[in-house]
Design an enzyme around this catalytic site. Structure first.
Site, PDB file in Angstrom:
ATOM      1  CG  ASP A  35      46.494  40.845  91.645  1.00 54.68           C
ATOM      2  OD1 ASP A  35      45.827  39.751  92.044  1.00 54.68           O
ATOM      3  OD2 ASP A  35      47.374  40.569  90.739  1.00 54.68           O
ATOM      4  CG  HIS A 239      16.434  37.932 101.582  1.00 56.81           C
ATOM      5  ND1 HIS A 239      16.813  39.095 102.501  1.00 56.81           N
ATOM      6  CD2 HIS A 239      15.473  38.188 100.765  1.00 56.81           C
ATOM      7  CE1 HIS A 239      15.616  40.155 102.081  1.00 56.81           C
ATOM      8  NE2 HIS A 239      14.970  39.602 101.064  1.00 56.81           N
ATOM      9  CG  ASP A 256      13.324  36.175  93.909  1.00 60.42           C
ATOM     10  OD1 ASP A 256      13.696  36.734  93.011  1.00 60.42           O
ATOM     11  OD2 ASP A 256      12.893  36.631  94.989  1.00 60.42           O
ATOM     12  CG  ASP A 267      12.808  40.670  91.479  1.00 61.23           C
ATOM     13  OD1 ASP A 267      13.007  39.578  91.742  1.00 61.23           O
ATOM     14  OD2 ASP A 267      12.731  41.748  92.643  1.00 61.23           O
ATOM     15  CG  HIS A 350       7.513  38.970 101.526  1.00 61.71           C
ATOM     16  ND1 HIS A 350       6.860  39.177 100.649  1.00 61.71           N
ATOM     17  CD2 HIS A 350       7.547  37.416 101.509  1.00 61.71           C
ATOM     18  CE1 HIS A 350       6.660  38.150  99.746  1.00 61.71           C
ATOM     19  NE2 HIS A 350       6.926  37.039 100.325  1.00 61.71           N
ATOM     20  CG  HIS A 354      10.247  45.467  95.208  1.00 58.85           C
ATOM     21  ND1 HIS A 354      11.179  45.825  94.014  1.00 58.85           N
ATOM     22  CD2 HIS A 354      10.280  44.252  95.463  1.00 58.85           C
ATOM     23  CE1 HIS A 354      11.559  44.593  93.885  1.00 58.85           C
ATOM     24  NE2 HIS A 354      11.313  43.585  94.454  1.00 58.85           N
ATOM     25  CG  HIS A 361      14.350  46.057  96.730  1.00 60.88           C
ATOM     26  ND1 HIS A 361      15.235  45.106  97.670  1.00 60.88           N
ATOM     27  CD2 HIS A 361      13.430  45.274  96.412  1.00 60.88           C
ATOM     28  CE1 HIS A 361      14.671  44.115  97.545  1.00 60.88           C
ATOM     29  NE2 HIS A 361      13.459  43.883  97.087  1.00 60.88           N
ATOM     30  CD  GLU A 388       8.547  40.445  95.630  1.00 63.42           C
ATOM     31  OE1 GLU A 388       8.998  39.627  96.158  1.00 63.42           O
ATOM     32  OE2 GLU A 388       9.020  41.680  95.111  1.00 63.42           O
ATOM     33  CE1 TYR A 392       8.166  32.391 100.962  1.00 61.10           C
ATOM     34  CE2 TYR A 392       6.643  34.046 102.042  1.00 61.10           C
ATOM     35  CZ  TYR A 392       7.575  33.575 100.890  1.00 61.10           C
ATOM     36  OH  TYR A 392       7.585  34.401  99.925  1.00 61.10           O
ATOM     37  NE  ARG A 409       9.806  35.510  96.649  1.00 65.47           N
ATOM     38  CZ  ARG A 409      10.625  34.839  97.492  1.00 65.47           C
ATOM     39  NH1 ARG A 409      10.201  34.329  98.684  1.00 65.47           N
ATOM     40  NH2 ARG A 409      11.872  34.716  97.294  1.00 65.47           N
ATOM     41  CD  GLU A 411       9.739  39.151  92.371  1.00 70.39           C
ATOM     42  OE1 GLU A 411      10.093  40.358  92.713  1.00 70.39           O
ATOM     43  OE2 GLU A 411      10.443  38.283  92.803  1.00 70.39           O
TER      44      GLU A 411
END
Length: 441
Positions: A35, A239, A256, A267, A350, A354, A361, A388, A392, A409, A411
């Protein structure tokens, strides 16, 4: 902000055929288990037009016609004293109408009857085609057609409301820009807090907790997405979300993470050494990504095509991959060859940017589909996007071992201004700034 919501509704109705009816529903509550529900989050389109955050709500807009003015109607939960004891305050139709500036408001139970009435003789129905309302729209249209003998006609066309709203949401007004500045400031402070807390032996979830503390302490309602706290080789998983590994001396940690403030997201990504000092190979890769980000940022100004942001970053990264020996000059050729053959993809797979807004996004087309050749959209003042680039490096034959298991990375959140751009995020990102911050007790 109340006037902004009304202005958005008016702008949308101005794009609709006279007398057309638009319907926008909010998101449903979702059960987590037994619940218990997941924390509720409204639908972005619905909130953009209404400012109303309660579940079980629908917005109906009727465009002006030759015989009637435009009107905005809300359908929401009725007041319920007992449920409010358990679940908290709810406006109810009358209070919601007054507080949020609607022309009328009704209990949600009256939606079917009222919409069926409004659709009678309307030239078009506007909603998100192919979405959650499809089945209900069929019911409403059937109800209208059953009255055909009395001379009533059903809408002759259905218009997808998504592209209209996407184009509107792509350009942020001054209030939206200020909210996003604040969301970026909170997230920046959270990254700083995590940097200061980092040390060998901690687990990734400990830094995740630091982020969450700063988000909520500063008034953000929630993370804008599942935070990535990735130490060592985990940073090569784009991710990554487990956030449960030990942070080891000599590794980097990539975070991130952004927050959501009053419906708007930040972001931000930063990468730093777990022990507070970059090794020489880590520094080389980090400086390359930082240079790529600067080249990309230089492409953020009105009139330039959105894809130039990515192309500028790739140009710098490809050259750096050759210079550092990640790519073999003999087999890969020149920078131009690397880009043409996409030889950089094993290390950078990547995009660089964005849209950012109510969704991480965010909505809005990246190409002008109405023009021949579908050219990339030109940047305009009021757009907000991320920049960003990353790199890697996984273990692979021919790749220098001192770069293995390294993911980086950087960003930032960026507002396009009439003069160029404004970087909204402010967490330290130069090698010197990061090392100095992490050396402080």
């Amino acid at each position: 902000m109340l006037a902004n919501y009304a202005a958005r509704r008016a702008a949308l109705m101005a794009q609709m055929a006279p007398g057309s009816v638009a319907i926008v529903a909010t998101a449903p509550e979702v059960a987590r288990n037994s619940d218990c529900d997941y924390p509720y989050r409204h639908d972005s389109y619905f909130y953009y037009l209404s400012g109303f955050a309660e579940p079980d709500s629908v917005l109906v807009l009727v465009a002006a016609s030759a015989t009637a003015p435009a009107k905005a109607l809300l359908f929401c939960r009725a007041k319920h004293a007992e449920r409010e004891i358990w679940d908290g305050f709810r406006y109810g139709p009358e209070a919601a109408r007054t507080a949020f500036g609607f022309d009328a408001a009704f209990p949600i139970e009256e939606l079917d009857a009222e919409v069926s009435r409004l659709l009678a003789d309307a030239p078009a129905i506007c909603y998100a085609l192919g979405g959650s309302l499809d089945a209900q729209v069929k019911v409403w249209l059937r109800n209208v057609r059953q009255k055909a003998r009395s001379g009533v006609t059903a809408p002759a066309s259905a218009v997808d409301i998504g592209p209209l709203l996407d184009a509107m949401r792509l350009l942020k007004d001054q209030d939206e820009q200020q909210l996003m500045r604040r969301a970026a400031a909170i997230a920046s402070a959270a990254h700083v807090r995590a940097m200061r807390a980092t040390r060998p032996g901690l687990y990734e979830y400990a830094l995740d907790a630091e982020l969450l503390y700063e988000f909520r302490r500063s008034g953000a309602q929630a993370p804008a997405y599942n935070s990535i706290v990735a130490g060592g080789a985990n940073a090569c998983i784009l991710h990554y979300s487990a956030n449960n590994a030990r942070l080891n001396d000599g590794e980097l940690v990539l975070i991130d993470a952004g927050c959501e403030l009053d419906g708007y997201a930040s972001d931000i990504t930063r990468t730093w050494p777990v022990n507070g000092r970059f090794s020489a190979p880590q520094r080389d890769l980090y400086q390359l990504v930082l240079a790529a980000q600067q080249a990309a940022l230089d492409m953020v100004r009105p009139g330039l095509a959105q894809n130039l942001i990515h192309e500028a970053a790739v140009q710098v990264l490809a050259q750096g991959m050759l210079d550092l020996g990640l790519l073999d000059r003999h087999s890969c050729g020149s920078v131009e060859d690397v880009i043409a053959n996409k030889s950089y993809l094993p290390f950078y797979m990547h995009g660089t940017s964005h849209w950012l807004g109510m969704d991480v996004h965010d909505v809005g087309a990246y190409r002008d589909t109405s023009a021949a050749g579908k050219p990339w959209r030109a940047l305009e003042a009021g757009m907000v996007l991320t920049v960003e680039p990353g790199i890697y490096v996984r273990p692979s034959e021919g790749v220098p071992e001192h770069f293995w298991h390294t993911g980086i990375r950087i960003e930032d959140d960026v507002l396009v201004t009439p003069q160029g751009h404004e970087v909204l995020s402010s967490a330290p990102k130069s090698v010197a700034e990061i090392e100095q911050l992490m050396s402080q007790d």
